[in-house]
Write an enzyme that holds these catalytic residues in place. Structure first.
Site, PDB file in Angstrom:
ATOM      1  N   LYS A 177       0.703  -1.164   0.184  1.00 53.07           N
ATOM      2  CA  LYS A 177      -0.026   0.038  -0.008  1.00 53.07           C
ATOM      3  C   LYS A 177       0.803   1.325   0.056  1.00 53.07           C
ATOM      4  O   LYS A 177       0.478   2.247  -0.568  1.00 53.07           O
ATOM      5  CB  LYS A 177      -0.932   0.006   1.052  1.00 53.07           C
ATOM      6  CG  LYS A 177      -1.787   1.231   1.460  1.00 53.07           C
ATOM      7  CD  LYS A 177      -2.944   1.367   0.261  1.00 53.07           C
ATOM      8  CE  LYS A 177      -3.356   2.785   0.123  1.00 53.07           C
ATOM      9  NZ  LYS A 177      -4.644   2.894   0.795  1.00 53.07           N
ATOM     10  N   LYS A 245      -1.128  11.631   4.871  1.00 52.05           N
ATOM     11  CA  LYS A 245      -0.787  10.771   5.852  1.00 52.05           C
ATOM     12  C   LYS A 245       0.086   9.446   5.486  1.00 52.05           C
ATOM     13  O   LYS A 245       1.014   8.810   5.948  1.00 52.05           O
ATOM     14  CB  LYS A 245      -2.110  10.317   6.359  1.00 52.05           C
ATOM     15  CG  LYS A 245      -2.118   9.309   7.516  1.00 52.05           C
ATOM     16  CD  LYS A 245      -3.338   8.810   7.943  1.00 52.05           C
ATOM     17  CE  LYS A 245      -4.025   7.982   6.830  1.00 52.05           C
ATOM     18  NZ  LYS A 245      -3.860   6.406   7.102  1.00 52.05           N
TER      19      LYS A 245
END
Lengths: 299, 299
Positions: A177, A245
């Site tokens: 990811k 983030k």
């Protein structure tokens, strides 16, 4: 009758994922920090579905053998899984925790190790595809953990996702990811620099996109975000603040594993600049507005 | 019988492009700084094709109404087109010069303006697709100039290229090529950072590429350069040193037009570092070796 499944974290992603599981016939035990969100969702059950609300993650784990978490980031994951009244506190031996949040690979490995010591199973299974993919049940899911646990979670993944990849042992789902978020950020930046250069030098942005789409420069970002770039529509989509983030997680992973990520680091700074300009809730294709700001007058 | 066409610059790209024109029945007037290359090519003509060698660009222009140039970069383009014994010195009124080199947008506009003063027509028509595309006659061609001149050159473009785009007025072909090179460089860098992070964190590079190919992170670079990344085969392909030259052109254009190109600038430095390490003749996918060098032990 499918087994009872716990679901912790009912935000913009978690809520539609949980709804899809309910629609597929799973009986859910819901928990959310703002309890109201869990109660609203539980009240939406129809004759064919059942959902109950638990007071904390520990209670969810006590009532279910499989618990899914979908949380904002590493601090929340650590607290919900390993904190006071967390999942570990309530989990029975052999239970499976599936963390689908985008979180830290190192934390994922550490939690998997702690889980093992308690006889609990754990998968890190972050997703891509955004709220659109969550609603449609077409998320890409990248799952790290044992073969056995992956097979156990697969029926749930198939309700929530489209492309489902078993990426390797614990932590690897989060690694992939992080890789994904680096590549997407750079693809958006590449198109942004190209389009602003093109515009300022007098080339129609559509012509730039069309000419580049035929060759080695082609990317999904060019296709999927085309309208955003051309019509200057920065309704999310993938928000700047979330992408930032995620880059923070990627850069921390780079530190942990000793990997230099020079352009990902620049992109982290650029997303930070967008947030400082009040554009944190815009779609990440708004990177182009930063290049414009740096290049004088807007087009 | 098609008209006589001049061709100046018979290097790794120009030679196969000229050969394709000869095969299509065009009678060529060839010039190359190293005369031998022109003579070798002229000697390869068969019964159906004719080619002659000229001593300098001026002579080429004197003998043809259309001249194609395929040169290393802006200094060579300026010299061949506008220098002593250059094309302008020999070009008849109404002649068309088609510069297919990758060169500076500002120079292209300037040469087009000088051409207009002399009653000469000019197109900037850089290509992408490399020597493979040049040999196969499938180059992407991005052509800037008037509609009329584009239509006039189109039959020649159709012999040499596949995707042919009229990008707008003079200079815009070079602008779009610069955009292309920025996007390709960043796409290679993105995959490089992702793969090194993945490898160091214990994920099989094939799994990273497969997982990312299904979503927003997907790119042509992932497909076309897959084997280069996985098998560490850095036979060019597109050479590091040429891509760096192109980024230099893009950054100069950014200066001229007042456009900030923060990550293109980083990539320029990184290609420079590869050249300093003696890898200028490697394929540009060798960017991954620089990330590895910066990240300690190679995988």
């Amino acid at each position: 009758m499918p087994e009872k499944v716990g679901f912790v974290g009912l935000g913009i992603m978690g809520r539609p994922m949980a709804k899809n599981l309910m629609a597929a016939g799973y009986e859910l035990v819901l928990h959310n920090r703002t309890r109201e969100k869990a109660e609203t969702l539980a009240a939406e059950t129809d004759a064919d579905s059942v959902a109950e609300v638990a007071d904390n993650p520990r209670e969810v784990a006590e009532r279910c053998n499989v618990v899914i978490t979908m949380l904002p980031g590493p601090p929340e994951v650590e607290r919900v899984v390993a904190g006071e009244d967390g999942l570990f506190a309530g989990a029975k031996e052999g239970s499976l925790i599936v963390d689908m949040s985008t979180s830290s690979p190192v934390l994922a490995k550490d939690l998997a190790r702690q889980a093992e010591e308690r006889g609990v199973r754990m998968l890190d299974a972050p997703v891509s595809g955004g709220d659109t993919g969550a609603i449609a049940g077409t998320l890409s899911i990248m799952a790290g953990g044992s073969d056995e646990d992956f097979e156990r979670a697969l029926p749930l993944f198939e309700v929530m996702g489209g492309a489902i990849t078993h990426t390797g042992p614990a932590g690897t789902g989060q690694v992939v990811k992080a890789c994904n978020q680096i590549v997407v950020a750079l693809a958006i930046e590449a198109v942004s620099e190209a389009l602003v250069l093109g515009s300022k030098a007098g080339v129609d942005p559509e012509i730039v996109l069309d000419a580049l789409s035929g060759g080695l420069a082609a990317s999904s970002v060019m296709k999927v975000k085309r309208r955003n770039f051309l019509e200057r529509d920065f309704e999310p989509g993938g928000k700047v603040k979330f992408h930032r983030k995620d880059l923070g997680i990627a850069l921390t992973a780079g530190r942990e594993y000793g990997v230099a990520l020079p352009t990902a680091a620049v992109l982290d700074q650029m997303f930070g600049a967008l947030m400082a300009k009040g554009r944190g809730d815009w779609d990440h294709s708004a990177l182009i507005t930063l290049i414009e700001d740096l290049s004088g007058d807007h087009t």
